[in-house]
Scaffold this active site. Structure first.
Site, PDB file in Angstrom:
ATOM      1  N   ASN A   1      -3.420   3.289  -2.659  1.00 26.56           N
ATOM      2  CA  ASN A   1      -3.535   2.638  -3.966  1.00 26.56           C
ATOM      3  C   ASN A   1      -3.674   1.126  -3.795  1.00 26.56           C
ATOM      4  OD1 ASN A   1      -3.108   5.209  -4.889  1.00 26.56           O
ATOM      5  ND2 ASN A   1      -0.984   4.867  -5.470  1.00 26.56           N
ATOM      6  N   ASP A   2      -2.747   0.528  -3.032  1.00 28.40           N
ATOM      7  CA  ASP A   2      -2.843  -0.914  -2.790  1.00 28.40           C
ATOM      8  C   ASP A   2      -4.018  -1.245  -1.873  1.00 28.40           C
ATOM      9  OD1 ASP A   2      -1.015  -2.372  -4.292  1.00 28.40           O
ATOM     10  OD2 ASP A   2       0.652  -1.820  -3.017  1.00 28.40           O
TER      11      ASP A   2
ATOM     12  N   ARG B   1      11.070   4.533   2.797  1.00 31.20           N
ATOM     13  CA  ARG B   1      10.446   3.209   2.676  1.00 31.20           C
ATOM     14  C   ARG B   1      11.505   2.211   2.241  1.00 31.20           C
ATOM     15  NH1 ARG B   1       5.723   2.501  -1.591  1.00 31.20           N
ATOM     16  NH2 ARG B   1       7.474   2.600  -3.044  1.00 31.20           N
TER      17      ARG B   1
ATOM     18  N   GLU C   1      -1.278  -1.098   3.821  1.00 27.98           N
ATOM     19  CA  GLU C   1      -1.681  -1.318   2.432  1.00 27.98           C
ATOM     20  C   GLU C   1      -2.657  -2.472   2.276  1.00 27.98           C
ATOM     21  OE1 GLU C   1       1.975  -0.713  -0.315  1.00 27.98           O
ATOM     22  OE2 GLU C   1       2.754  -1.456   1.593  1.00 27.98           O
TER      23      GLU C   1
ATOM     24  N   ARG D   1      10.931   6.681  -2.027  1.00 33.68           N
ATOM     25  CA  ARG D   1      10.928   5.369  -2.680  1.00 33.68           C
ATOM     26  C   ARG D   1      12.357   4.965  -2.985  1.00 33.68           C
ATOM     27  NH1 ARG D   1       7.099   8.604  -5.212  1.00 33.68           N
ATOM     28  NH2 ARG D   1       8.646   9.090  -6.798  1.00 33.68           N
TER      29      ARG D   1
ATOM     30  N   CYS E   1       0.032   8.356   2.285  1.00 36.69           N
ATOM     31  CA  CYS E   1       0.979   8.665   1.204  1.00 36.69           C
ATOM     32  C   CYS E   1       0.489   8.163  -0.143  1.00 36.69           C
ATOM     33  CB  CYS E   1       2.359   8.076   1.508  1.00 36.69           C
ATOM     34  SG  CYS E   1       2.377   6.278   1.675  1.00 36.69           S
TER      35      CYS E   1
ATOM     36  N   ARG F   1      -5.142  -2.992  -9.937  1.00 40.10           N
ATOM     37  CA  ARG F   1      -4.989  -1.627 -10.449  1.00 40.10           C
ATOM     38  C   ARG F   1      -4.140  -1.556 -11.710  1.00 40.10           C
ATOM     39  NH1 ARG F   1      -0.468   1.404  -7.724  1.00 40.10           N
ATOM     40  NH2 ARG F   1       0.678  -0.015  -6.377  1.00 40.10           N
TER      41      ARG F   1
END
Length: 826
Positions: free
Chosen positions: A707-708, A592, A684, A556, A755, A718
């Site tokens: 997650n997204d 990323r 995503e 990140r 990931c 979220r």
């Protein structure tokens, strides 16, 4: 008439203004002197009658024969000890002579458990007696002259109140955790004195003036006691309303009172279960614990202006030094310290504090006012993007106050294995508790991207955020079970037993997994799964390798860009990524590109507020709108020397975005005289998953950000605790999108990794393996356990299981399919 008051203690005399509690320092209870005791015996300072002994045994009020009424209060905040360490030797109504023992106390025990043992000796009827002389600061023996009083007027404190004249009345229950002790009594008396009204506090058959803190203490009212406020006079209505609001607020000691007659919140029962946003995954079982509010230790009034300014300057300098040292550290803690370092020298804060000191405020009170002034404009915007900036200011306030007042505002250590509950938690508070043995954290506010969440993840403490204000009704000491997006409150014995058994099983699995962490993750029938780590720094990369990680599947980079006045230049970005590459050696590194936007704003990047920032200008959209940002980052990455560097674009939705970025990368690589690194994308959005076959024509690899992907597939924000508990990556809709991604990539020879958070969920791993995922990138702490899980699986069996899961009814049905396999693996 003159009266001598003898010292009730042996110790060190101290001016009352130096007591680290404004109730005493600001003479809210009356004038006097304080003694720091050296022995555990409080004696009568003269002959008289015992008016009151507090039920907690830490305070006594004595009416001397001379007419003076003295309050002796052993220690600060000692009411919370519930009488432990105190042994009163007298009772209300007893006659005593000078030197008679009033209270024995365990000096050693209290020194370990009390915030301070400083003991104020207060003349509570100052309208009748003035202090003519008092002992000098320094050593004093028990029985030595402490102060001399001069009578100045008739004692008016006992003025009778005609109940028939008191037409305004309000009945309520005391929500004060420790009852009506000195601090709340002083605040009530002070507020009552601000109104042109006569106010009476009635309890049972007894009534006293609300202007007399000592008279109120004499009622010995505990938590939940029913009282009635009665008033008469021009401002009686306003006075009764104000006093009711003050008492019902709890004054920092609020504990709900069941079936309270006049406080709607107090009558609500403690919740059984609260949902929130998973900030750090994991499970915890333990008692609830709160950080005590120590704000009252900060005096309002200052000494000499020059002295107070010098104190604040020295405190800020000390904090600045610590922040500078912390900012050099790797990882999130260093980045947060760097952000706070930029704030400590803000001229606006310095000027605001100087103005407050000039008005007579103490250094601490002035700094607190300056922080409040800086935070208020952000708070008034109502924009949740600024919530973390407000928290940064609050954290800076706490750092400077701690430097100014040290142990006086330092909270006690939590019990080992406690779960910290808080409305809001600040980074410095959590870092101070990093080694205190916390089992978990639950906050009413905040979210998964807050600084506190980042630190909690770094120290491996499970955290649930955004549970709402109901959390504030949970009492300290209540048993909690934290896990899977919820916190269960006061569970029954069977629930506790099951949770403890589950936790013990998880710990055994973790220990066994660590023993074989460096072995490859290969299924029983020979399918190799690559286990890599999600990282944010070189330090995390090194930790990942030590835990058995085979590389970095997600670096990140946004931490380089947040909380600073200008974006990092190419060299700073290159150096940061090179450090990670060096830590990994010849292992793969996937970087990323910048993933910020309206949902994660940077001070140097002006952006309009967005109604739905998760759907707005973020990820690759922002990079292509501000191409100079992407170009600088790509140039930096092309200068990194790494064995297996790959670049990954966030939030890609269609082939045009990928192709535009890919063209830029190829042009810059040509200029640099090197081959472009493989360029992949984060999957995503449902759009990317459903068009994976098209995207695979240009992408070198896929990595699913579950997650997204889950929040978009299920239409649940979220970061919103009202709906986030329903986010479940095992929902068949999410699994179908993962399946579409894997199949679309495979049609062009493109591999797919994961990931997102689902990669670290043990029960999800068989499904991911069965769907054809070949790489799992997980938090460092999960590497060994997930590798061990893979080694128990049969890939062919997992494939059959995954096909069934794709057509399951819901996430619970998917779990029912997995359960036999998980039980077999256990």
């Amino acid at each position: 008439m003159s009266a001598a008051i003898l010292s009730p203690l042996a110790g060190w005399a101290t001016p009352i203004g130096k007591v680290a509690d404004p109730v005493f320092a600001d003479a809210m209870l009356g004038d006097g002197i304080a003694i720091d005791p050296v022995e555990g015996r409080l004696v009568a300072p003269g002959a008289g009658r015992v008016e009151n002994v507090h039920p907690a045994g830490h305070a006594v009020t004595l009416a001397l024969d001379s007419g003076a009424v003295l309050l002796m209060h052993i220690g600060l905040d000692t009411v919370g000890l519930g009488g432990k360490g105190f042994a009163p030797r007298v009772a209300e109504g007893d006659r005593v002579a000078a030197g008679d023992t009033l209270i024995d106390f365990d000096l050693d025990q209290l020194a370990r458990t009390a915030r301070s043992l400083i003991t104020p000796v207060i003349v509570t009827n100052g309208d009748a007696f003035a202090i003519a002389n008092r002992a000098d600061e320094g050593a004093i023996a028990s029985g030595a002259p402490l102060m001399f009083l001069e009578a100045v007027a008739a004692d008016l404190a006992a003025e009778a109140i005609d109940a028939r004249a008191l037409s305004v009345a309000r009945t309520l229950s005391l929500p004060l955790a420790h009852g009506l002790h000195a601090r709340p009594a002083a605040r009530i008396a002070t507020l009552a004195g601000e109104y042109d009204a006569r106010i009476e506090l009635e309890a049972g058959a007894r009534s006293v003036s609300a202007r007399s803190s000592v008279a109120m203490l004499g009622l010995a009212l505990g938590h939940g006691a029913t009282v009635t406020l009665r008033g008469a006079g021009p401002q009686a209505d306003a006075a009764v309303d104000a006093l009711t609001a003050l008492i019902e607020s709890g004054m920092g000691e609020y504990v709900p009172v069941p079936d309270a007659p006049a406080h709607p919140v107090a009558s609500e029962t403690m919740p059984v279960r609260l949902n929130g946003v998973v900030a750090v995954p994991g499970m915890a079982i333990g008692p609830a614990w709160r950080i005590p509010d120590m704000a009252s230790a900060v005096p309002e009034a200052g000494a000499d202006e020059t002295v107070e300014r010098a104190r604040l300057h020295a405190a800020r300098a000390a904090v600045r030094k610590r922040l500078a040292e912390a900012a050099d550290a790797e990882g999130a803690a260093g980045e947060i310290a760097a952000a706070h370092l930029a704030l400590i020298d803000d001229p606006m804060l310095e000027e605001a504090a100087a103005r407050q000191i000039a008005r007579g405020k103490s250094a601490g009170a002035a700094w607190r006012e300056a922080i409040a002034a800086a935070s208020e404009p952000l708070r008034q915007t109502g924009d949740k993007r600024f919530a973390e900036r407000i928290d940064d200011f609050a954290d800076l306030e706490q750092r400077v106050l701690t430097e100014l007042y040290g142990d006086a505002i330092a909270p006690p250590s939590p019990p080992d294995g406690a779960i910290l509950i808080a409305d809001t938690l600040y980074p410095s508070q959590l870092m101070a508790l990093a080694g205190a043995g916390l089992a978990g954290i639950v906050t009413a506010k905040g979210g998964a991207t807050s600084h506190v969440a980042i630190i909690a993840a770094g120290i491996g403490v499970p955290m649930l955020a955004g549970t709402g204000e109901s959390l504030n009704r949970v009492e300290a000491g209540t048993a909690l079970i934290l896990g899977a997006g919820t916190v269960r409150i006061d569970p029954d014995p069977s629930q506790l037993h099951a949770a403890r058994a589950d936790a013990a099983l998880r710990e055994r699995r973790r220990e066994a997994a660590r023993a074989s962490a460096h072995e490859p993750a290969i299924t029983i029938d020979g399918t190799r799964i690559e286990l890599v780590a999600n990282c944010g720094s070189a330090g995390e990369a090194r930790a990942a390798i030590a835990e058995g990680g085979e590389g970095c599947g997600l670096l990140r980079t946004e931490f380089l860009f947040l909380d600073r006045a200008a974006p990092p230049d190419m060299e700073e970005q290159r150096a940061a990524c090179q450090a990670v590459a060096d830590a990994l050696g010849n292992r793969p590194l996937i970087v990323r590109t910048l993933d910020i936007g309206a949902d994660k704003p940077a001070p140097w990047l002006p952006m309009d507020a967005e109604e739905n920032p998760a759907l707005g200008l973020r990820g690759i959209r922002l990079q292509l709108a501000r191409t100079e940002l992407l170009e600088t980052q790509l140039r930096a990455l092309l200068a990194v020397e790494a064995h297996a560097l790959r670049i990954m674009l966030p939030m890609v939705c269609d082939a045009g975005e990928l192709e535009q970025a890919k063209a830029m990368l190829e042009t810059l690589a040509h200029e640099a005289g090197r081959a472009p690194p493989p360029l992949g994308i984060m999957v995503e959005t449902p759009a990317a998953a459903l068009t994976a076959a098209t995207l695979a024509q240009s992408a070198a690899f896929f990595s699913i950000g579950s997650n997204d992907l889950t929040q978009y597939a299920l239409a649940r924000d979220r970061t919103n605790p009202a709906v986030a508990a329903g986010l479940d990556a095992l929902h068949p809709a999410v699994l179908q999108l993962i399946d579409a991604t894997v199949r679309g990539g495979a049609s062009h020879g493109v591999w797919t990794g994961v990931c997102g958070g689902i990669a670290a969920i043990p029960e999800a791993v068989p499904l991911l393996v069965g769907l054809g995922v070949s790489e799992l990138s997980v938090p460092v702490a999960s590497i060994a356990e997930i590798k061990a899980m893979v080694r128990t699986l049969n890939a062919a069996q997992c494939s059959d299981l995954a096909r069934q899961a794709l057509t399951a009814r819901d996430a619970d049905s998917v779990r029912a399919l997995i359960r036999p396999l998980m039980e077999e693996a256990a």
